[in-house]
Design a protein around this motif. Structure first.
Motif, PDB file in Angstrom:
ATOM      1  N   ALA A 172       0.828  -1.206   0.000  1.00 39.47           N
ATOM      2  CA  ALA A 172       0.000   0.000   0.000  1.00 39.47           C
ATOM      3  C   ALA A 172       0.862   1.255   0.000  1.00 39.47           C
ATOM      4  CB  ALA A 172      -0.935  -0.005   1.206  1.00 39.47           C
ATOM      5  N   TRP A 173       2.099   1.129   0.480  1.00 40.37           N
ATOM      6  CA  TRP A 173       3.045   2.247   0.455  1.00 40.37           C
ATOM      7  C   TRP A 173       4.450   1.701   0.286  1.00 40.37           C
ATOM      8  CZ3 TRP A 173       6.340   1.542   4.524  1.00 40.37           C
ATOM      9  CH2 TRP A 173       5.840   0.891   5.666  1.00 40.37           C
ATOM     10  N   ARG A 174       5.309   2.547  -0.238  1.00 38.26           N
ATOM     11  CA  ARG A 174       6.678   2.133  -0.540  1.00 38.26           C
ATOM     12  C   ARG A 174       7.583   3.356  -0.478  1.00 38.26           C
ATOM     13  NH1 ARG A 174       8.871  -2.093  -3.888  1.00 38.26           N
ATOM     14  NH2 ARG A 174      10.844  -1.503  -4.874  1.00 38.26           N
ATOM     15  N   VAL A 175       8.676   3.248   0.270  1.00 38.43           N
ATOM     16  CA  VAL A 175       9.629   4.344   0.429  1.00 38.43           C
ATOM     17  C   VAL A 175      11.028   3.795   0.163  1.00 38.43           C
ATOM     18  CG1 VAL A 175      10.602   6.066   1.989  1.00 38.43           C
ATOM     19  CG2 VAL A 175       8.177   5.430   2.177  1.00 38.43           C
ATOM     20  N   GLU A 176      11.771   4.426  -0.738  1.00 39.48           N
ATOM     21  CA  GLU A 176      13.152   3.997  -0.962  1.00 39.48           C
ATOM     22  C   GLU A 176      14.076   4.671   0.052  1.00 39.48           C
ATOM     23  OE1 GLU A 176      14.615   4.260  -4.925  1.00 39.48           O
ATOM     24  OE2 GLU A 176      13.430   2.517  -5.558  1.00 39.48           O
ATOM     25  N   LYS A 177      15.055   3.905   0.535  1.00 37.39           N
ATOM     26  CA  LYS A 177      15.988   4.426   1.538  1.00 37.39           C
ATOM     27  C   LYS A 177      17.402   3.988   1.194  1.00 37.39           C
ATOM     28  CE  LYS A 177      16.969   6.571   5.387  1.00 37.39           C
ATOM     29  NZ  LYS A 177      16.701   8.014   5.573  1.00 37.39           N
ATOM     30  N   HIS A 178      18.304   4.976   1.113  1.00 37.35           N
ATOM     31  CA  HIS A 178      19.716   4.686   0.873  1.00 37.35           C
ATOM     32  C   HIS A 178      20.420   4.523   2.211  1.00 37.35           C
ATOM     33  CE1 HIS A 178      23.614   4.590  -0.929  1.00 37.35           C
ATOM     34  NE2 HIS A 178      24.006   5.680  -0.306  1.00 37.35           N
ATOM     35  N   LEU A 179      21.110   3.407   2.385  1.00 35.76           N
ATOM     36  CA  LEU A 179      21.778   3.094   3.648  1.00 35.76           C
ATOM     37  C   LEU A 179      23.239   3.541   3.547  1.00 35.76           C
ATOM     38  CD1 LEU A 179      20.226  -0.448   4.036  1.00 35.76           C
ATOM     39  CD2 LEU A 179      19.393   1.704   4.998  1.00 35.76           C
ATOM     40  N   SER A 180      23.436   4.830   3.704  1.00 37.97           N
ATOM     41  CA  SER A 180      24.762   5.404   3.504  1.00 37.97           C
ATOM     42  C   SER A 180      25.700   5.026   4.646  1.00 37.97           C
ATOM     43  CB  SER A 180      24.661   6.928   3.404  1.00 37.97           C
ATOM     44  OG  SER A 180      24.306   7.475   4.664  1.00 37.97           O
ATOM     45  N   PRO A 181      27.006   5.028   4.393  1.00 35.77           N
ATOM     46  CA  PRO A 181      27.958   4.761   5.476  1.00 35.77           C
ATOM     47  C   PRO A 181      27.818   5.726   6.649  1.00 35.77           C
ATOM     48  CG  PRO A 181      29.066   4.607   3.347  1.00 35.77           C
ATOM     49  CD  PRO A 181      27.684   5.149   3.073  1.00 35.77           C
ATOM     50  N   THR A 182      27.504   7.000   6.368  1.00 35.79           N
ATOM     51  CA  THR A 182      27.379   7.960   7.470  1.00 35.79           C
ATOM     52  C   THR A 182      26.157   7.660   8.326  1.00 35.79           C
ATOM     53  OG1 THR A 182      26.290   9.480   5.928  1.00 35.79           O
ATOM     54  CG2 THR A 182      28.643   9.815   6.337  1.00 35.79           C
ATOM     55  N   LEU A 183      25.055   7.226   7.711  1.00 39.01           N
ATOM     56  CA  LEU A 183      23.866   6.868   8.488  1.00 39.01           C
ATOM     57  C   LEU A 183      24.166   5.694   9.410  1.00 39.01           C
ATOM     58  CD1 LEU A 183      20.836   6.962   9.166  1.00 39.01           C
ATOM     59  CD2 LEU A 183      20.429   5.541   7.142  1.00 39.01           C
ATOM     60  N   VAL A 184      24.806   4.660   8.875  1.00 35.21           N
ATOM     61  CA  VAL A 184      25.116   3.474   9.685  1.00 35.21           C
ATOM     62  C   VAL A 184      26.103   3.832  10.796  1.00 35.21           C
ATOM     63  CG1 VAL A 184      26.018   1.118   9.633  1.00 35.21           C
ATOM     64  CG2 VAL A 184      24.621   1.966   7.734  1.00 35.21           C
ATOM     65  N   PHE A 185      27.088   4.680  10.472  1.00 29.60           N
ATOM     66  CA  PHE A 185      28.056   5.113  11.488  1.00 29.60           C
ATOM     67  C   PHE A 185      27.363   5.865  12.611  1.00 29.60           C
ATOM     68  CE2 PHE A 185      30.610   8.502  13.294  1.00 29.60           C
ATOM     69  CZ  PHE A 185      31.705   7.821  13.774  1.00 29.60           C
ATOM     70  N   ALA A 254      13.894  -0.818  -0.368  1.00 30.91           N
ATOM     71  CA  ALA A 254      12.524  -0.304  -0.331  1.00 30.91           C
ATOM     72  C   ALA A 254      11.890  -0.711   0.988  1.00 30.91           C
ATOM     73  CB  ALA A 254      11.720  -0.837  -1.503  1.00 30.91           C
ATOM     74  N   LEU A 255      11.327   0.271   1.687  1.00 29.56           N
ATOM     75  CA  LEU A 255      10.537   0.046   2.891  1.00 29.56           C
ATOM     76  C   LEU A 255       9.079   0.016   2.465  1.00 29.56           C
ATOM     77  CD1 LEU A 255      12.316   2.733   5.111  1.00 29.56           C
ATOM     78  CD2 LEU A 255      12.968   0.320   4.824  1.00 29.56           C
ATOM     79  N   THR A 266       1.485  -5.075   8.309  1.00 31.56           N
ATOM     80  CA  THR A 266       2.698  -5.823   7.983  1.00 31.56           C
ATOM     81  C   THR A 266       3.596  -4.922   7.148  1.00 31.56           C
ATOM     82  OG1 THR A 266       1.593  -7.970   8.038  1.00 31.56           O
ATOM     83  CG2 THR A 266       3.654  -7.839   6.814  1.00 31.56           C
ATOM     84  N   ALA A 267       4.854  -4.824   7.536  1.00 30.18           N
ATOM     85  CA  ALA A 267       5.827  -4.001   6.809  1.00 30.18           C
ATOM     86  C   ALA A 267       7.052  -4.854   6.526  1.00 30.18           C
ATOM     87  CB  ALA A 267       6.201  -2.772   7.629  1.00 30.18           C
ATOM     88  N   TRP A 268       7.754  -4.513   5.449  1.00 31.38           N
ATOM     89  CA  TRP A 268       8.917  -5.326   5.089  1.00 31.38           C
ATOM     90  C   TRP A 268       9.952  -4.494   4.347  1.00 31.38           C
ATOM     91  CZ3 TRP A 268       4.108  -5.738   2.880  1.00 31.38           C
ATOM     92  CH2 TRP A 268       3.987  -5.467   1.514  1.00 31.38           C
TER      93      TRP A 268
END
Length: 285
Positions: A172-185, A254-255, A266-268
């Motif tokens: 029903a919804w979809r969001v793309e997310k980039h998992l950058s090194p700075t975010l993880v750090f 994709a979230l 339910t989310a995946w």
């Protein structure tokens, strides 16, 4: 290896310890910035999003107690399970109240279960920790977290993930997310997580058999919960989570999620190849 729990490990089941935390404004604003929210939007006394309790109560092991993988050495804060690789697998959470900025709160961490078993990918041990979060006598949340301990990879071997599962269709919804090194750090810094697979590519490849640095599973759950809450009316009352496939730092995922039905969502997380990487079943009131 034996699938029978040793007397030493059996003695750990039921042990508990308490981690105290000041939910300070400075820490909350750092978390907000990491999640791309306005840090100035938080003031003392403000309620936090219900799932943010997972961002506090880190174990502050001494540097001399840190092992070669970046985790505290076995037996310091967790049972001395004699397998070298540890990864989060899933959790079951019931949320009663929200933390507030300025709270003094505590986490009681109890060893709920230790289960050695022979799996398809080799000998493993599943550790279940039960975390009970309180503000004084007020119960905030109960969080049961599963971690899987695995054998070391053999020379030239890669960390097996098994056959991939396809992600569900009809989001029903979809969001793309980039998992950058700075975010993880920044997430690792906030949660005081020094596990080397998240930032040391040579270690991740050579010692644990991954092709690249590995996305933090706690961050995956955090981002997916944020997306589910943004697309659902009501208050998050609990969730179950399952991590099914590694994601790597630098990936774009994709979230996704369903429309609410009777307070259930339910989310995946879906990778670029359409594989299921994580799934949440959420309850809202």
């Amino acid at each position: 290896m034996s699938a029978t729990l040793s007397p030493e490990l059996q003695g750990w089941v039921g042990r508990s310890r308490v981690v105290e935390e000041d939910v300070g404004l400075a820490a909350v604003r750092r978390i907000a910035g990491m999640l791309d929210l306005d840090p100035a939007g938080f003031r003392n006394g403000d309620p936090l999003p219900p799932h943010w309790f997972t961002l506090f109560f880190a174990d502050a092991a001494r540097q001399s107690e840190i092992g070669p993988d970046g985790h505290p050495q076995p037996g310091v804060v967790l049972p001395p399970i004699p397998l070298p690789r540890r990864m989060g697998a899933g959790r079951r959470v019931v949320i009663h109240e929200c933390l507030r900025v300025g709270d003094t709160a505590s986490k009681t961490a109890e060893v709920a279960a230790i289960l050695p078993k022979q799996a398809r990918t080799g000998f493993i041990t599943v550790l279940t920790m039960r975390h009970t979060i309180r503000r004084g006598t007020d119960l905030i949340a109960v969080d049961e977290f599963d971690a899987i301990y695995r054998e070391a990879v053999k020379p030239g071997e890669t960390s097996g993930t098994g056959a991939p599962l396809p992600a569900p269709a009809g989001a029903a919804w979809r969001v793309e997310k980039h998992l950058s090194p700075t975010l993880v750090f920044r997430y690792s810094a906030i949660t005081w997580n020094a596990h080397r697979i998240h930032y040391d590519a040579d270690y991740a490849r050579q010692e644990e058999g991954y092709p690249a640095t590995v996305q933090n599973g706690g961050l995956t759950m955090q981002l997916l919960l944020d997306a589910a809450i943004a697309h659902t009316a009501g208050r998050l009352a609990g969730f179950t989570a399952r991590l099914t496939r590694p994601i790597y730092v630098g990936d774009t995922v994709a979230l996704c999620g369903t429309a609410p039905q009777d307070g259930k969502v339910t989310a995946w997380v879906e990778d670029r190849d359409g594989h299921l990487c994580a799934q949440l079943d959420c309850s809202f009131t």
